[in-house]
Design an enzyme around this catalytic site. Structure first.
Site, PDB file in Angstrom:
ATOM      1  N   TYR A  69       9.421  -5.612  -1.713  1.00 10.66           N
ATOM      2  CA  TYR A  69       8.996  -4.788  -0.583  1.00 10.66           C
ATOM      3  C   TYR A  69       7.250  -5.323  -0.307  1.00 10.66           C
ATOM      4  O   TYR A  69       6.785  -6.352  -0.316  1.00 10.66           O
ATOM      5  CB  TYR A  69       8.985  -3.389  -0.638  1.00 10.66           C
ATOM      6  CG  TYR A  69       9.443  -3.006   0.621  1.00 10.66           C
ATOM      7  CD1 TYR A  69      10.516  -3.255   1.200  1.00 10.66           C
ATOM      8  CD2 TYR A  69       8.606  -1.954   1.324  1.00 10.66           C
ATOM      9  CE1 TYR A  69      10.768  -2.934   2.490  1.00 10.66           C
ATOM     10  CE2 TYR A  69       8.847  -1.663   2.396  1.00 10.66           C
ATOM     11  CZ  TYR A  69       9.882  -2.136   3.172  1.00 10.66           C
ATOM     12  OH  TYR A  69      10.225  -1.632   4.451  1.00 10.66           O
ATOM     13  N   ARG A 120       9.669  -4.719  15.321  1.00  6.08           N
ATOM     14  CA  ARG A 120       8.287  -4.214  14.922  1.00  6.08           C
ATOM     15  C   ARG A 120       8.208  -4.298  13.307  1.00  6.08           C
ATOM     16  O   ARG A 120       8.620  -3.244  12.909  1.00  6.08           O
ATOM     17  CB  ARG A 120       7.896  -2.525  15.317  1.00  6.08           C
ATOM     18  CG  ARG A 120       6.282  -2.474  15.265  1.00  6.08           C
ATOM     19  CD  ARG A 120       6.126  -1.222  14.352  1.00  6.08           C
ATOM     20  NE  ARG A 120       6.547  -1.475  13.315  1.00  6.08           N
ATOM     21  CZ  ARG A 120       6.787  -0.519  12.100  1.00  6.08           C
ATOM     22  NH1 ARG A 120       6.671   0.663  12.494  1.00  6.08           N
ATOM     23  NH2 ARG A 120       6.986  -0.853  10.946  1.00  6.08           N
ATOM     24  N   LYS A 123      14.477  -2.766   1.824  1.00 11.58           N
ATOM     25  CA  LYS A 123      14.743  -1.339   1.624  1.00 11.58           C
ATOM     26  C   LYS A 123      16.010  -0.680   0.834  1.00 11.58           C
ATOM     27  O   LYS A 123      15.620   0.098   0.092  1.00 11.58           O
ATOM     28  CB  LYS A 123      14.796  -0.685   3.179  1.00 11.58           C
ATOM     29  CG  LYS A 123      13.516  -0.674   3.697  1.00 11.58           C
ATOM     30  CD  LYS A 123      13.217   0.923   4.287  1.00 11.58           C
ATOM     31  CE  LYS A 123      11.731   1.237   4.001  1.00 11.58           C
ATOM     32  NZ  LYS A 123      11.115   1.717   5.009  1.00 11.58           N
ATOM     33  N   GLU A 177      15.124   1.239  11.271  1.00 14.54           N
ATOM     34  CA  GLU A 177      14.032   0.720  10.708  1.00 14.54           C
ATOM     35  C   GLU A 177      13.249  -0.127  11.689  1.00 14.54           C
ATOM     36  O   GLU A 177      14.274  -1.280  11.997  1.00 14.54           O
ATOM     37  CB  GLU A 177      14.719   0.160   9.465  1.00 14.54           C
ATOM     38  CG  GLU A 177      13.519  -0.690   8.240  1.00 14.54           C
ATOM     39  CD  GLU A 177      12.476   0.490   7.955  1.00 14.54           C
ATOM     40  OE1 GLU A 177      13.170   1.726   7.494  1.00 14.54           O
ATOM     41  OE2 GLU A 177      11.438   0.099   7.730  1.00 14.54           O
ATOM     42  N   ASP A 178      12.235  -0.113  11.843  1.00 15.45           N
ATOM     43  CA  ASP A 178      11.342  -1.086  12.284  1.00 15.45           C
ATOM     44  C   ASP A 178      11.851  -1.707  13.687  1.00 15.45           C
ATOM     45  O   ASP A 178      11.624  -2.819  14.082  1.00 15.45           O
ATOM     46  CB  ASP A 178      10.992  -2.421  11.461  1.00 15.45           C
ATOM     47  CG  ASP A 178      10.066  -1.905  10.223  1.00 15.45           C
ATOM     48  OD1 ASP A 178       9.488  -1.000  10.280  1.00 15.45           O
ATOM     49  OD2 ASP A 178       9.855  -2.790   9.351  1.00 15.45           O
ATOM     50  N   ASP A 233      12.994   6.038   9.310  1.00 16.40           N
ATOM     51  CA  ASP A 233      12.075   6.227   8.115  1.00 16.40           C
ATOM     52  C   ASP A 233      10.787   5.990   8.687  1.00 16.40           C
ATOM     53  O   ASP A 233       9.586   6.598   8.251  1.00 16.40           O
ATOM     54  CB  ASP A 233      12.548   5.047   7.189  1.00 16.40           C
ATOM     55  CG  ASP A 233      11.634   5.249   5.931  1.00 16.40           C
ATOM     56  OD1 ASP A 233      11.550   6.377   5.779  1.00 16.40           O
ATOM     57  OD2 ASP A 233      11.252   4.424   5.519  1.00 16.40           O
ATOM     58  N   ASP A 234      10.331   5.176   9.782  1.00 14.87           N
ATOM     59  CA  ASP A 234       9.266   4.995  10.345  1.00 14.87           C
ATOM     60  C   ASP A 234       8.329   6.150  10.716  1.00 14.87           C
ATOM     61  O   ASP A 234       7.210   6.373  10.471  1.00 14.87           O
ATOM     62  CB  ASP A 234       8.949   3.791  11.233  1.00 14.87           C
ATOM     63  CG  ASP A 234       9.793   2.569  10.742  1.00 14.87           C
ATOM     64  OD1 ASP A 234       9.107   1.914   9.596  1.00 14.87           O
ATOM     65  OD2 ASP A 234      10.611   1.967  11.314  1.00 14.87           O
ATOM     66  N   ASN A 274       0.578  -1.577   7.211  1.00 15.28           N
ATOM     67  CA  ASN A 274       1.117  -2.763   6.089  1.00 15.28           C
ATOM     68  C   ASN A 274       1.387  -4.074   7.042  1.00 15.28           C
ATOM     69  O   ASN A 274       1.691  -3.934   8.316  1.00 15.28           O
ATOM     70  CB  ASN A 274       2.654  -2.197   5.704  1.00 15.28           C
ATOM     71  CG  ASN A 274       2.711  -1.161   4.768  1.00 15.28           C
ATOM     72  OD1 ASN A 274       1.942  -0.941   3.986  1.00 15.28           O
ATOM     73  ND2 ASN A 274       3.603  -0.179   4.688  1.00 15.28           N
TER      74      ASN A 274
END
Ligand code: NAD
Length: 547
Positions: free
Chosen positions: A99, A152, A170, A241-242, A264-265, A404
Site C-alpha cells: 500500500y 484522484r 486495498k 475509492e479515489d 473510504d476517502d 499520501n
C-alpha cells in the site's frame, strides 16, 4: 477422501494454477497422488514455514521497493495463502510495499510493470452489458467490492486505469488486516478515460487513451454497475475509492441510502482521524468539545473528517452549529469563510462568518487551533513557521500530515518533532521512521484509514448489513482509540501497534455489527455470541488439507 467442497472439482495443473487453492511444493504425497499432481511439483515436500522462509529471502533480495511490490503481486498471483502469510508476519515491513507509499509508484508505472490482470475492468464499451461482465468473475459470493475510476489516486492525481493498483492493494489490506476471505473480494476499475495526457501518449498505457467521460453517460454506467451488483452479489458492499471529489461526494449522496456502500476517502479517513484526535486528548488533556481544528484541504478527506468530528462533538453535548464552529478549513484560496463566492457545495457548511485569511499562517493566528490536519495533497505546506506557530499556541500541538504518498506529506515526522522540541503529537498518512531527538525516540502513528476500513468491512460482511452508516465509522473510531495503550502513548504513537491490527479489526467489526443489529440493517438475527461469529468469519492463511 477428497474434500471437493474446497476444490470445486479442480485437480492437477488447474489446481496448481489456481492461486486460491495452490500450495506449490507443500502439496503432500497423498494430495499429489489423489489430485493428479504427481510429477508436476518438485519431489521435496515443504511445510508452509519452509516456503515462507524461501519467499521472504527472495523478497529481501529485491533491489528496490518497486521490485518488492512486483514480487509480492506475483506471489499473490501464484499462491494467495503464502502471500498472506508473508505479508502478515512482518506487516510493518510489507504494508508500505503493498500500500502507500509504494503502491503510488506502482500505479504511476502500472502499464510498464503489468504482468497479469487482477479484478474486473469496465469501460464505456461495456455499457449495457455490465451484468454480463460481472458474471465473468469466477466467484459467486462476492462481499466486498472496491471500485475506482482512477481520477484522484492518493495525492498523485489522475492516473486513469493505472489506478487499478489501489483497489487491488486495498482488498489485500481487507484480507491481511481483517481476514476478509480473498475469494469474497472484487477489485473493479471503471475506466472512463483519463485527462492525464502523458498517460494517453504512453504506448504502454493499459487503459482507454481518451479524455475522461463526464456527465449523464458516466452516471448511467455507475448506475448500471450498482444495480448489476445488487442483483448478482446481493450481500456485497461497494467501496468507492479515489474518485475525484465532485463525483465522490455526489455518488456517496446518491447511493448511501439505496445500496450497501461507503466512500473510504470521506468516511474511512474520518474514522481514523477522529480516533487519532481522541487518543491525542489523553496526552493534551483537551476535551473533544474544546478542540479547535484547522484543516489544510477541504476535499473528500477534510470535509469527511469535519463531518465526523461534528457528529462526535454533538454526541459530547454540543449543538451542530457550535460543533461546526470548532472546525475550520483552508483550501487553495485561503480560509473558507462565508463571504467567499467560489465555494463548492460541500464546503459551505464549514464557511464561517469571519474575516478572510490568505495563508495558512494567517489562519492559524486567527483560529488558534488546538489541532492542525493536513489533507491537501500538497507537500511541505506545513512549513517551519506553521509548525512553530502551532507549538507556540499549544503545549502539545496536534499535527497530522495525512496526505499520501510520502512525497505529498505536508511535513515529515522529523520536521514536526524538530520544530516543536519533540512536543508535537504527530501522525502521517504514510509511515515515517522513528525520530530520535535529544535522546528521546518518537514513534509517530500512521493515520491511515487501513486501521478502519478492514474492520468496518468485516463487520458489514459478518452481519450481512444492507447499509453502511456514519454511526458505524463513529463506533469504529471510538473502538480504535480505546485500543491505544499507555505504552503506545508513551512512545508518541496515537494508534495501536500495527502488529495488533487483526485484533483491532475484529473489535471494530464487532462494534460495527452491533450497530447493524441495533438499527435493524440486516435480515439476520443477532447471534448469541457476536464476537465468536465475527471470529468464525475471519480468513486464516494457513493451508488446509485437501485429502
Ligand atoms: P481532494 O482532491 O478531494 O481534496 C484536496 C483539497 O486540498 C481540496 O479542497 C483543495 O482545494 C485543497 N488544496 C489543494 N491545494 C492546496 C493548497 N496549496 N493549499 C490548501 N489547500 C489545497 O483530495 P482528498 O481525497 O481530500 O485527499 C487529499 C489528500 O489526503 C491526498 O493526498 C490523499 O492521499 C490524502 N488522504 C489520506 C488518507 C489517509 O488515510 N491518511 C485518506 C484519504 C486521503
Amino acid at each position: 477422501m477428497t474434500t471437493s467442497l474446497h476444490l470445486h472439482g479442480k485437480r492437477g495443473f488447474d489446481l496448481l494454477h489456481d492461486p486460491l487453492l495452490n500450495k506449490g511444493t507443500a502439496f503432500t504425497d497423498a494430495e499429489r497422488d489423489a489430485l493428479g499432481l504427481r510429477g508436476l511439483v518438485p519431489p521435496y515436500v515443504n511445510t508452509q514455514e519452509q516456503q515462507l522462509n524461501r519467499v521472504y529471502q527472495s523478497f529481501q533480495r529485491k533491489a528496490d521497493e518497486l521490485e518488492k511490490y512486483i514480487y509480492l503481486v506475483s506471489l499473490q498471483e501464484r499462491n494467495e495463502s503464502l502471500f498472506y502469510r508473508l505479508i502478515l508476519e512482518p506487516l510493518e515491513e510489507m504494508m508500505p510495499i503493498i500500500y502507500t507509499p509504494t503502491v503510488g509508484l506502482a500505479c504511476q508505472r502500472y502499464g510498464h510493470i503489468f504482468r497479469r490482470p487482477h479484478g474486473l475492468y469496465i469501460t464505456r464499451k461495456e455499457k449495457g452489458r455490465i451484468r454480463a461482465v460481472l458474471q465473468n468473475w469466477p466467484h459467486a459470493d462476492v462481499r466486498v467490492i472496491v471500485i475506482t475510476d482512477g481520477e484522484r489516486i492518493l495525492g498523485l492525481g489522475d492516473l486513469g486505469a493505472n489506478g487499478m493498483g489501489i483497489p487491488v492493494g486495498k482488498l489485500s489490506l481487507y484480507t491481511a488486516c481483517a481476514g476478509v476471505p480473498p475469494a469474497q473480494c472484487l477489485p473493479v476499475m471503471l475506466d472512463v478515460g483519463t485527462n492525464n495526457q502523458s498517460l494517453r501518449d504512453d504506448p504502454l498505457y493499459i487503459g482507454t487513451p481518451q479524455p475522461r467521460l463526464r456527465g449523464a453517460e458516466f452516471d448511467e454506467i455507475v448506475e448500471e454497475f450498482v444495480v448489476a451488483v445488487q442483483e448478482l452479489f446481493p450481500k456485497a458492499c461497494i467501496q468507492f475509492e479515489d474518485f475525484g471529489n465532485a463525483n465522490a461526494f455526489r455518488l456517496l449522496h446518491r447511493y448511501r441510502d439505496r445500496a450497501c456502500t461507503f466512500n473510504d476517502d470521506i468516511q474511512g479517513t474520518a474514522g481514523v482521524t477522529l480516533a487519532g484526535l481522541l487518543s491525542s486528548e489523553r496526552l493534551t488533556g483537551t476535551a473533544l468539545v474544546d478542540e479547535r481544528v484547522l484543516f489544510l484541504g477541504a476535499g473528500e478527506a477534510g470535509i469527511g473528517i469535519g463531518d465526523l468530528f461534528v457528529s462526535a462533538m454533538m454526541s459530547a453535548g454540543l449543538s451542530q452549529d457550535a460543533a461546526r464552529r470548532n472546525c475550520w478549513f483552508v483550501d487553495s484560496k485561503g480560509l473558507v469563510v462565508k463571504n467567499r463566492t467560489d465555494l463548492v457545495e460541500h464546503k459551505l457548511r464549514f464557511a464561517h462568518d469571519h474575516a478572510p485569511a490568505k495563508t495558512l499562517l494567517e489562519a492559524i493566528a486567527m483560529v488558534k487551533p488546538t489541532a492542525l490536519i493536513g489533507v491537501s495533497g500538497m507537500p511541505q505546506t506545513f512549513t517551519e513557521d506553521v509548525v512553530r506557530a502551532m507549538g507556540k499556541l499549544n503545549q502539545r500541538p496536534v499535527v497530522f500530515a495525512l496526505s499520501n504518498p510520502t512525497s505529498q506529506a505536508e511535513c515529515t515526522a522529523e520536521q514536526a518533532y524538530g520544530w516543536t522540541d519533540g512536543r508535537a503529537i504527530f501522525a502521517s498518512g504514510s509511515p515515517f521512521a522513528p525520530v530520535t531527538l535529544n535522546g528521546k525516540t518518537h514513534v509517530s502513528g500512521q493515520g491511515n484509514n487501513s486501521y478502519i476500513f478492514p474492520g468496518v468491512g468485516l463487520g458489514v460482511l459478518a452481519s450481512e448489513a444492507s447499509r453502511v452508516t456514519d454511526e458505524m465509522f463513529y463506533v469504529a473510531a471510538k473502538t480504535l482509540a480505546s485500543l491505544v495503550t499507555e505504552e503506545d502513548l508513551t512512545l508518541g504513537r496515537i494508534f495501536p501497534d500495527l502488529k495488533r491490527i487483526r485484533q483491532v479489526s475484529a473489535a471494530i467489526a464487532v462494534a460495527v455489527a452491533e450497530v447493524v443489529f441495533a438499527r435493524g440493517l440486516t435480515r439476520l438475527s443477532p447471534p448469541v455470541d457476536l464476537a465468536g461469529h465475527v471470529a468464525a468469519t475471519i480468513y486464516q492463511p494457513q493451508y488446509r488439507d485437501y485429502v
